[in-house]
Design a protein around this motif. Structure first.
Motif, mmCIF file in Angstrom:
data_model
loop_
_atom_site.group_PDB
_atom_site.id
_atom_site.type_symbol
_atom_site.label_atom_id
_atom_site.label_comp_id
_atom_site.label_asym_id
_atom_site.label_seq_id
_atom_site.Cartn_x
_atom_site.Cartn_y
_atom_site.Cartn_z
ATOM 1 N N SER A 1 22.561 -34.150 -28.774
ATOM 2 C CA SER A 1 21.562 -34.742 -27.886
ATOM 3 C C SER A 1 21.885 -34.439 -26.423
ATOM 4 C CB SER A 1 21.448 -36.246 -28.115
ATOM 5 O OG SER A 1 22.631 -36.894 -27.726
ATOM 6 N N SER A 2 23.153 -34.392 -26.066
ATOM 7 C CA SER A 2 23.495 -34.068 -24.680
ATOM 8 C C SER A 2 23.195 -32.595 -24.384
ATOM 9 C CB SER A 2 24.948 -34.400 -24.371
ATOM 10 O OG SER A 2 25.821 -33.624 -25.158
ATOM 11 N N GLN A 3 23.355 -31.723 -25.372
ATOM 12 C CA GLN A 3 22.983 -30.309 -25.191
ATOM 13 C C GLN A 3 21.475 -30.186 -25.022
ATOM 14 O OE1 GLN A 3 24.575 -28.319 -28.592
ATOM 15 N NE2 GLN A 3 26.612 -28.074 -27.699
ATOM 16 N N ALA A 4 20.723 -30.933 -25.805
ATOM 17 C CA ALA A 4 19.267 -30.891 -25.695
ATOM 18 C C ALA A 4 18.819 -31.432 -24.338
ATOM 19 C CB ALA A 4 18.631 -31.697 -26.825
ATOM 20 N N PRO B 1 15.886 -29.379 -18.221
ATOM 21 C CA PRO B 1 15.519 -28.830 -16.904
ATOM 22 C C PRO B 1 15.231 -27.333 -16.950
ATOM 23 C CG PRO B 1 17.453 -30.227 -16.714
ATOM 24 C CD PRO B 1 17.174 -30.067 -18.171
ATOM 25 N N LEU B 2 15.941 -26.602 -17.806
ATOM 26 C CA LEU B 2 15.695 -25.161 -17.913
ATOM 27 C C LEU B 2 14.327 -24.888 -18.517
ATOM 28 C CD1 LEU B 2 19.197 -23.889 -19.052
ATOM 29 C CD2 LEU B 2 18.154 -23.742 -16.796
ATOM 30 N N ARG B 3 13.959 -25.655 -19.539
ATOM 31 C CA ARG B 3 12.636 -25.487 -20.146
ATOM 32 C C ARG B 3 11.540 -25.867 -19.168
ATOM 33 N NH1 ARG B 3 12.885 -28.740 -25.317
ATOM 34 N NH2 ARG B 3 15.098 -28.814 -25.078
ATOM 35 N N ALA B 4 11.763 -26.915 -18.406
ATOM 36 C CA ALA B 4 10.768 -27.338 -17.414
ATOM 37 C C ALA B 4 10.589 -26.264 -16.352
ATOM 38 C CB ALA B 4 11.185 -28.662 -16.777
ATOM 39 N N LEU B 5 11.674 -25.706 -15.873
ATOM 40 C CA LEU B 5 11.600 -24.637 -14.882
ATOM 41 C C LEU B 5 10.899 -23.417 -15.454
ATOM 42 C CD1 LEU B 5 12.287 -23.506 -12.111
ATOM 43 C CD2 LEU B 5 14.501 -22.806 -13.037
ATOM 44 N N SER B 6 11.221 -23.080 -16.684
ATOM 45 C CA SER B 6 10.586 -21.942 -17.346
ATOM 46 C C SER B 6 9.074 -22.148 -17.457
ATOM 47 C CB SER B 6 11.200 -21.747 -18.737
ATOM 48 O OG SER B 6 10.564 -20.715 -19.425
ATOM 49 N N ASN B 7 8.662 -23.351 -17.825
ATOM 50 C CA ASN B 7 7.230 -23.654 -17.914
ATOM 51 C C ASN B 7 6.559 -23.579 -16.551
ATOM 52 O OD1 ASN B 7 7.027 -23.985 -20.666
ATOM 53 N ND2 ASN B 7 7.373 -26.187 -20.595
#
Length: 71
Positions: free
Chosen positions: A15-18, A23-29
Protein backbone atom coordinates in the motif's frame (compact mmCIF):
# COMPACT_ATOMS: atom_id res chain seq x y z
CA UNK A 1 14.25 -21.97 12.27
CA UNK A 2 12.44 -20.55 9.24
CA UNK A 3 11.56 -16.86 9.00
CA UNK A 4 8.31 -15.77 7.48
CA UNK A 5 6.80 -12.37 6.86
CA UNK A 6 3.48 -11.60 8.36
CA UNK A 7 0.74 -10.69 5.90
CA UNK A 8 0.38 -7.31 7.65
CA UNK A 9 3.92 -6.32 6.72
CA UNK A 10 3.46 -7.44 3.15
CA UNK A 11 0.26 -5.47 2.61
CA UNK A 12 1.57 -2.38 4.37
CA UNK A 13 4.59 -2.34 2.05
CA UNK A 14 2.38 -2.76 -1.04
CA UNK A 15 0.00 0.00 0.00
CA UNK A 16 2.87 2.41 0.66
CA UNK A 17 4.31 1.59 -2.80
CA UNK A 18 0.91 2.25 -4.36
CA UNK A 19 0.63 5.54 -2.48
CA UNK A 20 4.09 6.56 -3.69
CA UNK A 21 3.05 5.87 -7.30
CA UNK A 22 -0.05 8.09 -7.08
CA UNK A 23 1.77 11.42 -7.65
CA UNK A 24 3.54 9.95 -10.68
CA UNK A 25 0.27 8.75 -12.19
CA UNK A 26 -1.35 12.11 -11.51
CA UNK A 27 1.53 13.94 -13.19
CA UNK A 28 1.40 11.55 -16.13
CA UNK A 29 -2.33 12.19 -16.55
CA UNK A 30 -1.87 15.94 -16.36
CA UNK A 31 0.81 15.85 -19.06
CA UNK A 32 -1.37 13.65 -21.27
CA UNK A 33 -4.33 16.00 -20.86
CA UNK A 34 -2.12 18.99 -21.66
CA UNK A 35 -0.92 17.31 -24.89
CA UNK A 36 -4.51 16.53 -25.89
CA UNK A 37 -5.63 20.13 -25.30
CA UNK A 38 -2.69 21.47 -27.27
CA UNK A 39 -3.14 19.13 -30.22
CA UNK A 40 -6.88 19.85 -30.37
CA UNK A 41 -6.19 23.59 -30.39
CA UNK A 42 -3.82 23.04 -33.30
CA UNK A 43 -6.40 20.88 -35.08
CA UNK A 44 -9.02 23.60 -34.65
CA UNK A 45 -6.74 26.12 -36.40
CA UNK A 46 -6.20 24.01 -39.55
CA UNK A 47 -7.94 25.17 -42.71
CA UNK A 48 -9.65 22.78 -45.13
CA UNK A 49 -6.54 22.46 -47.35
CA UNK A 50 -4.34 21.40 -44.43
CA UNK A 51 -7.03 19.02 -43.18
CA UNK A 52 -7.16 17.40 -46.63
CA UNK A 53 -3.36 17.11 -46.66
CA UNK A 54 -3.50 15.32 -43.31
CA UNK A 55 -6.35 13.07 -44.50
CA UNK A 56 -8.78 14.38 -41.88
CA UNK A 57 -12.39 15.12 -42.76
CA UNK A 58 -14.44 17.92 -41.24
CA UNK A 59 -16.57 15.28 -39.49
CA UNK A 60 -13.48 13.66 -37.96
CA UNK A 61 -12.20 17.03 -36.81
CA UNK A 62 -15.56 17.89 -35.26
CA UNK A 63 -15.66 14.51 -33.48
CA UNK A 64 -12.17 15.01 -32.07
CA UNK A 65 -12.83 18.59 -30.99
CA UNK A 66 -16.07 17.53 -29.27
CA UNK A 67 -14.26 15.16 -26.92
CA UNK A 68 -13.47 16.30 -23.38
CA UNK A 69 -9.75 16.59 -22.59
CA UNK A 70 -9.75 13.46 -20.44
CA UNK A 71 -10.80 11.21 -23.35
Amino acid sequence: MERTLSSDLFFDNTSSQAQAALPLRALSNLLLWQRRISSRHQLARLDSRLLADAGISEAQRHAELSKPFWR
